[in-house]
Design a protein around this motif. Structure first.
Motif, PDB file in Angstrom:
ATOM      1  N   THR A   2      44.754  33.226  26.018  1.00  0.00           N
ATOM      2  CA  THR A   2      46.021  33.444  26.716  1.00  0.00           C
ATOM      3  C   THR A   2      46.073  34.840  27.303  1.00  0.00           C
ATOM      4  O   THR A   2      46.500  35.032  28.453  1.00  0.00           O
ATOM      5  N   GLN A   3      45.626  35.820  26.544  1.00  0.00           N
ATOM      6  CA  GLN A   3      45.599  37.203  27.041  1.00  0.00           C
ATOM      7  C   GLN A   3      44.640  37.336  28.223  1.00  0.00           C
ATOM      8  O   GLN A   3      44.924  38.057  29.177  1.00  0.00           O
ATOM      9  N   LEU A   4      43.520  36.653  28.172  1.00  0.00           N
ATOM     10  CA  LEU A   4      42.579  36.698  29.290  1.00  0.00           C
ATOM     11  C   LEU A   4      43.174  36.036  30.529  1.00  0.00           C
ATOM     12  O   LEU A   4      42.955  36.500  31.647  1.00  0.00           O
ATOM     13  N   ASP A   5      43.946  34.978  30.328  1.00  0.00           N
ATOM     14  CA  ASP A   5      44.622  34.347  31.463  1.00  0.00           C
ATOM     15  C   ASP A   5      45.604  35.320  32.114  1.00  0.00           C
ATOM     16  O   ASP A   5      45.700  35.382  33.346  1.00  0.00           O
ATOM     17  N   ILE A   6      46.296  36.073  31.302  1.00  0.00           N
ATOM     18  CA  ILE A   6      47.240  37.067  31.825  1.00  0.00           C
ATOM     19  C   ILE A   6      46.484  38.137  32.601  1.00  0.00           C
ATOM     20  O   ILE A   6      46.889  38.530  33.702  1.00  0.00           O
ATOM     21  N   LEU A   7      45.372  38.600  32.046  1.00  0.00           N
ATOM     22  CA  LEU A   7      44.581  39.638  32.723  1.00  0.00           C
ATOM     23  C   LEU A   7      44.037  39.146  34.058  1.00  0.00           C
ATOM     24  O   LEU A   7      44.147  39.827  35.074  1.00  0.00           O
ATOM     25  N   THR A   8      43.435  37.979  34.055  1.00  0.00           N
ATOM     26  CA  THR A   8      42.783  37.504  35.279  1.00  0.00           C
ATOM     27  C   THR A   8      43.781  37.141  36.370  1.00  0.00           C
ATOM     28  O   THR A   8      43.399  37.051  37.538  1.00  0.00           O
ATOM     29  N   ASP A  17      44.807  47.514  30.997  1.00  0.00           N
ATOM     30  CA  ASP A  17      44.115  46.221  31.066  1.00  0.00           C
ATOM     31  C   ASP A  17      42.633  46.393  30.734  1.00  0.00           C
ATOM     32  O   ASP A  17      42.053  45.595  29.987  1.00  0.00           O
ATOM     33  N   PHE A  18      42.031  47.432  31.263  1.00  0.00           N
ATOM     34  CA  PHE A  18      40.623  47.700  30.961  1.00  0.00           C
ATOM     35  C   PHE A  18      40.456  48.119  29.505  1.00  0.00           C
ATOM     36  O   PHE A  18      39.486  47.736  28.857  1.00  0.00           O
ATOM     37  N   ARG A  19      41.410  48.886  29.011  1.00  0.00           N
ATOM     38  CA  ARG A  19      41.358  49.307  27.602  1.00  0.00           C
ATOM     39  C   ARG A  19      41.427  48.076  26.699  1.00  0.00           C
ATOM     40  O   ARG A  19      40.647  47.950  25.751  1.00  0.00           O
ATOM     41  N   PHE A  20      42.347  47.160  26.993  1.00  0.00           N
ATOM     42  CA  PHE A  20      42.456  45.932  26.203  1.00  0.00           C
ATOM     43  C   PHE A  20      41.162  45.130  26.281  1.00  0.00           C
ATOM     44  O   PHE A  20      40.639  44.665  25.265  1.00  0.00           O
ATOM     45  N   LEU A  21      40.640  44.973  27.475  1.00  0.00           N
ATOM     46  CA  LEU A  21      39.416  44.205  27.668  1.00  0.00           C
ATOM     47  C   LEU A  21      38.260  44.807  26.882  1.00  0.00           C
ATOM     48  O   LEU A  21      37.494  44.100  26.231  1.00  0.00           O
ATOM     49  N   SER A  22      38.147  46.131  26.904  1.00  0.00           N
ATOM     50  CA  SER A  22      37.045  46.800  26.208  1.00  0.00           C
ATOM     51  C   SER A  22      37.217  46.812  24.694  1.00  0.00           C
ATOM     52  O   SER A  22      36.254  46.659  23.948  1.00  0.00           O
ATOM     53  N   ASP A  23      38.449  47.006  24.246  1.00  0.00           N
ATOM     54  CA  ASP A  23      38.686  47.197  22.808  1.00  0.00           C
ATOM     55  C   ASP A  23      39.008  45.914  22.045  1.00  0.00           C
ATOM     56  O   ASP A  23      38.719  45.817  20.858  1.00  0.00           O
ATOM     57  N   HIS A  29      29.209  35.601  25.050  1.00  0.00           N
ATOM     58  CA  HIS A  29      29.072  34.756  26.236  1.00  0.00           C
ATOM     59  C   HIS A  29      30.311  33.890  26.478  1.00  0.00           C
ATOM     60  O   HIS A  29      30.746  33.715  27.616  1.00  0.00           O
ATOM     61  N   VAL A  30      30.891  33.365  25.426  1.00  0.00           N
ATOM     62  CA  VAL A  30      32.047  32.481  25.583  1.00  0.00           C
ATOM     63  C   VAL A  30      33.224  33.239  26.193  1.00  0.00           C
ATOM     64  O   VAL A  30      33.839  32.788  27.167  1.00  0.00           O
ATOM     65  N   MET A  31      33.545  34.392  25.635  1.00  0.00           N
ATOM     66  CA  MET A  31      34.698  35.152  26.124  1.00  0.00           C
ATOM     67  C   MET A  31      34.447  35.695  27.535  1.00  0.00           C
ATOM     68  O   MET A  31      35.329  35.640  28.392  1.00  0.00           O
ATOM     69  N   LEU A  32      33.256  36.223  27.759  1.00  0.00           N
ATOM     70  CA  LEU A  32      32.963  36.772  29.082  1.00  0.00           C
ATOM     71  C   LEU A  32      32.902  35.677  30.145  1.00  0.00           C
ATOM     72  O   LEU A  32      33.349  35.877  31.276  1.00  0.00           O
ATOM     73  N   ASN A  33      32.368  34.526  29.785  1.00  0.00           N
ATOM     74  CA  ASN A  33      32.342  33.423  30.736  1.00  0.00           C
ATOM     75  C   ASN A  33      33.771  32.996  31.080  1.00  0.00           C
ATOM     76  O   ASN A  33      34.089  32.773  32.254  1.00  0.00           O
ATOM     77  N   TYR A  34      34.621  32.909  30.090  1.00  0.00           N
ATOM     78  CA  TYR A  34      36.015  32.535  30.329  1.00  0.00           C
ATOM     79  C   TYR A  34      36.677  33.552  31.252  1.00  0.00           C
ATOM     80  O   TYR A  34      37.334  33.193  32.228  1.00  0.00           O
ATOM     81  N   PHE A  35      36.513  34.818  30.949  1.00  0.00           N
ATOM     82  CA  PHE A  35      37.130  35.883  31.738  1.00  0.00           C
ATOM     83  C   PHE A  35      36.608  35.886  33.177  1.00  0.00           C
ATOM     84  O   PHE A  35      37.372  35.791  34.135  1.00  0.00           O
ATOM     85  N   PHE A  36      35.296  35.993  33.342  1.00  0.00           N
ATOM     86  CA  PHE A  36      34.720  36.124  34.679  1.00  0.00           C
ATOM     87  C   PHE A  36      34.893  34.853  35.517  1.00  0.00           C
ATOM     88  O   PHE A  36      35.004  34.938  36.737  1.00  0.00           O
ATOM     89  N   SER A  37      34.921  33.692  34.894  1.00  0.00           N
ATOM     90  CA  SER A  37      35.066  32.463  35.674  1.00  0.00           C
ATOM     91  C   SER A  37      36.464  32.332  36.277  1.00  0.00           C
ATOM     92  O   SER A  37      36.656  31.601  37.247  1.00  0.00           O
ATOM     93  N   ARG A  38      37.427  33.051  35.740  1.00  0.00           N
ATOM     94  CA  ARG A  38      38.792  32.992  36.246  1.00  0.00           C
ATOM     95  C   ARG A  38      39.166  34.189  37.116  1.00  0.00           C
ATOM     96  O   ARG A  38      40.185  34.181  37.792  1.00  0.00           O
ATOM     97  N   LEU A  39      38.343  35.197  37.101  1.00  0.00           N
ATOM     98  CA  LEU A  39      38.641  36.436  37.815  1.00  0.00           C
ATOM     99  C   LEU A  39      38.323  36.271  39.300  1.00  0.00           C
ATOM    100  O   LEU A  39      37.229  35.846  39.660  1.00  0.00           O
TER     101      LEU A  39
END
Length: 168
Positions: A2-8, A17-23, A29-39
């Motif tokens: 849900t947080q990744l949906d908000i970010l993307t 946003d970058f701080r949240f993403l980094s920390d 692979h699962v999280m990064l694929n989800y994030f980048f596929s929606r960005l």
């Protein structure tokens, strides 16, 4: 997720946003694929580059005898394809900083990104593309994609660069 949906959904990311993403988001692979596929916004490029998201393309996986058995797709390079038309010079700058890899899928994606850029920008990466081909031990679709890039550059008036690609 849900947080990744908000970010993307944000076209203009903020420092937090970058701080949240980094920390807070695991770099698996699962999280990064989800994030980048929606960005879809190119406004994320610089912050992602600064945070090292383009520093580690996936290496091939090898069997016990040292033979490559798997080549993972890279969600970050797929994102570069999507934003290359909107931010060609910025994508080119990111591509130039991606370290070498033995994973041909990464190079295939980078060539696809080049064909989304104006030919006068894509031509600036031709020497890199030649190195990618020469260093790829398992080219898969890379020769065909370079052929498409060659045609794209020639049609766009970058004939000398297209001929340099033809030589290799």
């Amino acid at each position: 997720f849900t947080q990744l949906d908000i970010l993307t959904a944000k076209s203009q990311p903020a420092k937090e946003d970058f701080r949240f993403l980094s920390d807070e988001v695991p770099r698996n692979h699962v999280m990064l694929n989800y994030f980048f596929s929606r960005l879809t916004s190119p406004e994320w490029l610089e912050g992602l580059r600064a945070d090292g998201f383009f520093k580690y393309p996936p290496a091939p996986e090898y069997d016990e005898e040292g033979r490559p058995v798997s080549f993972s797709l890279w969600p970050a390079s797929r994102y570069l394809i999507r934003v290359a038309a909107a931010a060609p010079s910025r994508v080119m700058a990111v591509v130039r900083q991606i370290p070498p890899t033995k994973n041909p899928h990464v190079y295939e994606d980078l060539v696809d990104a080049m064909t989304k850029m104006p030919p006068e920008v894509a031509v600036l990466l031709v020497d890199d593309a030649i190195k990618w081909f020469e260093s790829s031990g398992h080219p898969f679709q890379l020769p065909e994609k370079l052929g498409s890039l060659m045609a794209y550059l020639a049609k766009g008036g970058q004939v000398n660069a297209a001929l340099r690609l033809a030589k290799v």
